[in-house]
Design a protein around this motif. Sequence first.
Motif, PDB file in Angstrom:
ATOM      1  N   VAL A 393      42.790  28.421  36.582  1.00 63.30           N
ATOM      2  CA  VAL A 393      42.264  30.449  36.982  1.00 63.30           C
ATOM      3  C   VAL A 393      40.881  30.336  37.569  1.00 63.30           C
ATOM      4  O   VAL A 393      40.390  29.318  36.159  1.00 63.30           O
ATOM      5  N   ALA A 394      39.759  30.963  38.354  1.00 59.35           N
ATOM      6  CA  ALA A 394      38.939  30.747  39.028  1.00 59.35           C
ATOM      7  C   ALA A 394      38.218  31.937  39.204  1.00 59.35           C
ATOM      8  O   ALA A 394      39.232  32.878  39.704  1.00 59.35           O
ATOM      9  N   ASP A 395      37.507  32.769  39.055  1.00 60.23           N
ATOM     10  CA  ASP A 395      36.792  34.098  39.498  1.00 60.23           C
ATOM     11  C   ASP A 395      36.520  33.874  41.204  1.00 60.23           C
ATOM     12  O   ASP A 395      35.356  32.719  41.599  1.00 60.23           O
ATOM     13  N   ARG A 396      36.656  34.482  41.652  1.00 62.46           N
ATOM     14  CA  ARG A 396      37.484  34.951  43.403  1.00 62.46           C
ATOM     15  C   ARG A 396      35.391  34.681  43.420  1.00 62.46           C
ATOM     16  O   ARG A 396      35.606  34.272  44.548  1.00 62.46           O
ATOM     17  N   LYS A 397      34.765  35.488  43.468  1.00 67.03           N
ATOM     18  CA  LYS A 397      33.326  36.380  43.528  1.00 67.03           C
ATOM     19  C   LYS A 397      32.088  35.141  43.192  1.00 67.03           C
ATOM     20  O   LYS A 397      31.854  34.371  44.364  1.00 67.03           O
TER      21      LYS A 397
END
Length: 567
Positions: A393-397
């Motif tokens: 899971v990662a932050d897209r921005k």
Amino acid sequence: MSSQPLRIVVIGGSAAGPKAAAKARRMDEHADITLIQREPDLSMASCGFPYYVGGTFDDRNMLVCTPAGIVRDPAFYGKAKRIHALVRTEATEIDRVAKTVTYRDLPTGEQSTIPYDRLVIATGATPLRPSVPGIELDGVTTLHSMADADALRAVRDEKKATKAVVVGGGLIGFEVCEALRLAGIHTTVIEKTRQILPFLDPDLSKLLENHVRAHGPDIIVGNGVAELLGDNGKLVGVKLDNGTELPCEVAVIAVGVRPNVKLAQAAGIEIGAVGGIRVNEYMQTSDPDIYAVGDCVECTSLVSGKAVRAPYGDLANLQGRVAGQNLVKEGSARFPGIIQSGICKIFDYAVGFTGLSAKDAREAGFDDIETAIISGLDIPGYMSGKLLISKLVADRKTGRILGFQCIGPGDVSKRVAVVAMAIRGTLTVDDMVNADLPYAPPYSLAIDHVISSAQVMDNKLQGRMHGLSASEVKHRVDTGTNCYILDTRSPTEFEETRLGIGETLIPLGALRDRLGELPQDKSREIILYCRISLRGYEGAAILNAYGWHNVKVMEGGVVAWPYAKEK
């Protein structure tokens, strides 16, 4: 003339308390240290309880002894550490003005008072028990104390039961489930919510559910316990919310724990937003001379920044060490927070997690996340590599890594540990795609599973790959979506196992020669997969190059498909 020795009192003798006391002693040989413990045992390895119950080892003393094999009883603490350890003793009151603790000797009822300069509260947590009829029946238990472990071990050794129910589908519930199953007891796990192991996202949770069922236990989800049925005071069955009755002689309640904060609250110490004692990074409470550690406290999530409870033995020991050092040298050690990592064994699978799940990330305010599901081996096949299935899971921005889940018979622990440190260091996906991790065939692939996970995520973030989870593909099939599903495996693999979801077999090696068989509407959705979806990804790149522009990859492939298969 020497000054008066520092007087330290520690309330609680399971994990965090003894660690604080031991660290304080190492910091100050002359301190006067007293440890107050309600239970008869000290410094118990409670995470080992399920393995003792299941017969992984038989010597009970191994749960309460040092690495050198010495039992950690009051005599040991007195001789080896010069700590006065009181067992079967309950602290009943903290007087912050007088700086005293009142305690009662449980066998005799005699009360005494002890002064302190510094105090540690390590009162732990209490198992939650549902408010249902029959909860007090003989045969209904938890697995929280040595007494619980002894009772369940006796059930195993004396063959007192043939059927058992575990109420709660979390970590402890499934460790108990395995222990009872290994004892030859038919076991059913009952989980009130719609999925087991709530720290996992449903994609992986469903795979675990299938795995457990394949080893014999039953699992019932979306159904709670309405009543525990008895006969002459003894448990004989469980009645579920839907009216189903299950016969059993043992019911283990594993629905979570509640912090023991009553003593602290009565003393006017501040309780936090999620029900634990509020502490700062030095493990100090709202009273600077009183510290709190272990399952009774709240922690700060280093990912979300929010207050959380994390009743894990490793964290209890870390917190105890910090508090113990600060008791003697105030402000010299910090415990800044946690990222919430965990692992458990469920039959021949390991289940690990760190950071936030996709669901938790959204709830924590990360409103633009990306996920990537990856399947593969932990080490090469020629070294008898074993399967791993993971979700990143990662932050897209920002590309910041927020969480990781990993299951399978392979080396899950190593991969979770690597990502845990990446999260702790606020690393991004870009930091991990070329990570210099150790490689040799007995230990890793040339591109380790963690690096492969980051590379798949990078492909998604950069728009080079568009993925769908197995559940998203299943939804398309069930709702009759106009999509074309392409299996890129070999004919042999297709004959051995196939999903039966309307797929067409075109092996990757034949794909370029058979483009004419594909939908000529190049905007139609095409979903590709293989065993782990590496060939699916390569096939998608080929189709994109030839003008198809609605091409998706089913992430994780056949091995990550948790639903029924045609074959």
